[in-house]
Enzyme design. Structure first.
Site, PDB file in Angstrom:
ATOM      1  N   ASP A  33      48.823  30.114 -25.264  1.00 38.10           N
ATOM      2  CA  ASP A  33      49.176  29.109 -24.188  1.00 38.10           C
ATOM      3  C   ASP A  33      50.069  28.034 -24.621  1.00 38.10           C
ATOM      4  O   ASP A  33      50.169  27.843 -25.975  1.00 38.10           O
ATOM      5  CB  ASP A  33      47.958  28.488 -23.844  1.00 38.10           C
ATOM      6  CG  ASP A  33      48.184  27.689 -22.351  1.00 38.10           C
ATOM      7  OD1 ASP A  33      47.659  28.267 -21.299  1.00 38.10           O
ATOM      8  OD2 ASP A  33      48.636  26.401 -22.529  1.00 38.10           O
ATOM      9  N   ILE A  34      51.222  27.682 -24.083  1.00 38.46           N
ATOM     10  CA  ILE A  34      52.152  26.715 -24.549  1.00 38.46           C
ATOM     11  C   ILE A  34      51.611  25.498 -24.875  1.00 38.46           C
ATOM     12  O   ILE A  34      52.326  24.564 -25.615  1.00 38.46           O
ATOM     13  CB  ILE A  34      53.343  26.590 -23.381  1.00 38.46           C
ATOM     14  CG1 ILE A  34      54.766  26.096 -24.181  1.00 38.46           C
ATOM     15  CG2 ILE A  34      53.223  25.695 -22.495  1.00 38.46           C
ATOM     16  CD1 ILE A  34      55.818  26.514 -23.526  1.00 38.46           C
ATOM     17  N   ASN A  94      41.380  30.323 -13.117  1.00 37.49           N
ATOM     18  CA  ASN A  94      41.567  29.536 -12.134  1.00 37.49           C
ATOM     19  C   ASN A  94      41.947  30.084 -10.777  1.00 37.49           C
ATOM     20  O   ASN A  94      42.866  30.552 -10.856  1.00 37.49           O
ATOM     21  CB  ASN A  94      42.104  28.133 -12.477  1.00 37.49           C
ATOM     22  CG  ASN A  94      41.596  27.246 -13.674  1.00 37.49           C
ATOM     23  OD1 ASN A  94      40.262  27.333 -13.589  1.00 37.49           O
ATOM     24  ND2 ASN A  94      42.508  27.082 -14.472  1.00 37.49           N
ATOM     25  N   GLY A 100      42.021  24.576  -9.603  1.00 37.08           N
ATOM     26  CA  GLY A 100      42.936  24.094 -10.415  1.00 37.08           C
ATOM     27  C   GLY A 100      44.199  24.856 -10.764  1.00 37.08           C
ATOM     28  O   GLY A 100      44.749  24.602 -12.100  1.00 37.08           O
ATOM     29  N   GLN A 101      44.629  25.972 -10.093  1.00 40.09           N
ATOM     30  CA  GLN A 101      45.386  27.022 -10.524  1.00 40.09           C
ATOM     31  C   GLN A 101      46.826  26.377 -10.197  1.00 40.09           C
ATOM     32  O   GLN A 101      47.327  25.802  -9.297  1.00 40.09           O
ATOM     33  CB  GLN A 101      45.202  28.250  -9.831  1.00 40.09           C
ATOM     34  CG  GLN A 101      46.187  29.573 -10.234  1.00 40.09           C
ATOM     35  CD  GLN A 101      46.209  30.698  -9.512  1.00 40.09           C
ATOM     36  OE1 GLN A 101      45.592  30.582  -8.440  1.00 40.09           O
ATOM     37  NE2 GLN A 101      46.802  31.725 -10.039  1.00 40.09           N
ATOM     38  N   HIS A 107      45.784  35.105 -14.271  1.00 37.66           N
ATOM     39  CA  HIS A 107      45.792  35.115 -15.730  1.00 37.66           C
ATOM     40  C   HIS A 107      44.148  34.434 -16.213  1.00 37.66           C
ATOM     41  O   HIS A 107      43.831  33.773 -15.512  1.00 37.66           O
ATOM     42  CB  HIS A 107      46.981  33.826 -16.296  1.00 37.66           C
ATOM     43  CG  HIS A 107      46.926  32.492 -15.856  1.00 37.66           C
ATOM     44  ND1 HIS A 107      47.406  32.341 -14.552  1.00 37.66           N
ATOM     45  CD2 HIS A 107      46.306  31.535 -16.208  1.00 37.66           C
ATOM     46  CE1 HIS A 107      47.340  31.242 -14.136  1.00 37.66           C
ATOM     47  NE2 HIS A 107      46.584  30.581 -15.103  1.00 37.66           N
ATOM     48  N   HIS A 109      42.571  32.629 -19.372  1.00 37.45           N
ATOM     49  CA  HIS A 109      42.372  31.781 -20.465  1.00 37.45           C
ATOM     50  C   HIS A 109      41.504  32.427 -21.336  1.00 37.45           C
ATOM     51  O   HIS A 109      40.299  32.379 -20.786  1.00 37.45           O
ATOM     52  CB  HIS A 109      42.195  30.324 -20.194  1.00 37.45           C
ATOM     53  CG  HIS A 109      43.105  29.888 -19.353  1.00 37.45           C
ATOM     54  ND1 HIS A 109      44.141  29.081 -19.639  1.00 37.45           N
ATOM     55  CD2 HIS A 109      43.245  29.896 -17.732  1.00 37.45           C
ATOM     56  CE1 HIS A 109      44.850  28.364 -18.459  1.00 37.45           C
ATOM     57  NE2 HIS A 109      44.051  28.996 -17.186  1.00 37.45           N
TER      58      HIS A 109
END
Ligand code: AMP
Length: 121
Positions: A33-34, A94, A100-101, A107, A109
């Site tokens: 994740d960035i 999400n 809260g997507q 994806h 997490h």
């Protein structure tokens, strides 16, 4: 919701945007994740065009579903956070507005490398 071909993960899958790749096979791509929220924060995405888990559950093939679940385990093993290689982790996805997507490509997490903490705020 129809699939948006211009979402950031679609661009990563097309190699138009770089990522810090962890793992790739016929069914999944995984990258860091960035904006990591924990010591380890990886993302695992299916290669198919699915907006979220509901879309995936309804429309993906059995091979794709198995491929995604196996992919999550493979990535966790590689990162040293699976029950075989480490101390565990949290897998979370999400879905849409109340979930809260932000990125409309399914994806998961994977959070780990430390205690992840409270499940929901
Ligand atoms: P979500 O809110 O579940 O849709 O999560 C989207 C996640 O994608 C967030 O944790 C972002 O930090 C992450 N993200 C967005 N753009 C990128 C990118 N280019 N590379 C890696 N992770 C990204």
């Amino acid at each position: 919701m129809s699939y948006d071909e211009n979402n950031i993960f679609a661009k990563i899958l097309r190699d138009e945007v770089p990522c810090k790749k962890i793992y790739e096979d016929d069914f999944v791509l995984s990258f860091h994740d960035i904006n990591p929220q924990k010591k380890i924060h990886a993302l695992v995405i299916p290669k198919g065009k699915y907006v979220d888990l509901d879309d995936f559950s309804l429309n993906a093939s059995t091979d794709e579903i198995v491929g995604l679940l196996k992919g999550i385990n493979t990535v966790a093993k590689k990162l040293g956070i699976s029950i075989e290689t480490g101390k565990g982790y949290r897998a979370l996805t999400n879905i849409s507005e109340h979930g809260g997507q932000e990125v409309p490509h399914l994806h998961f997490h994977l959070f780990g490398g430390e205690r992840v903490g409270k499940m929901v705020e």
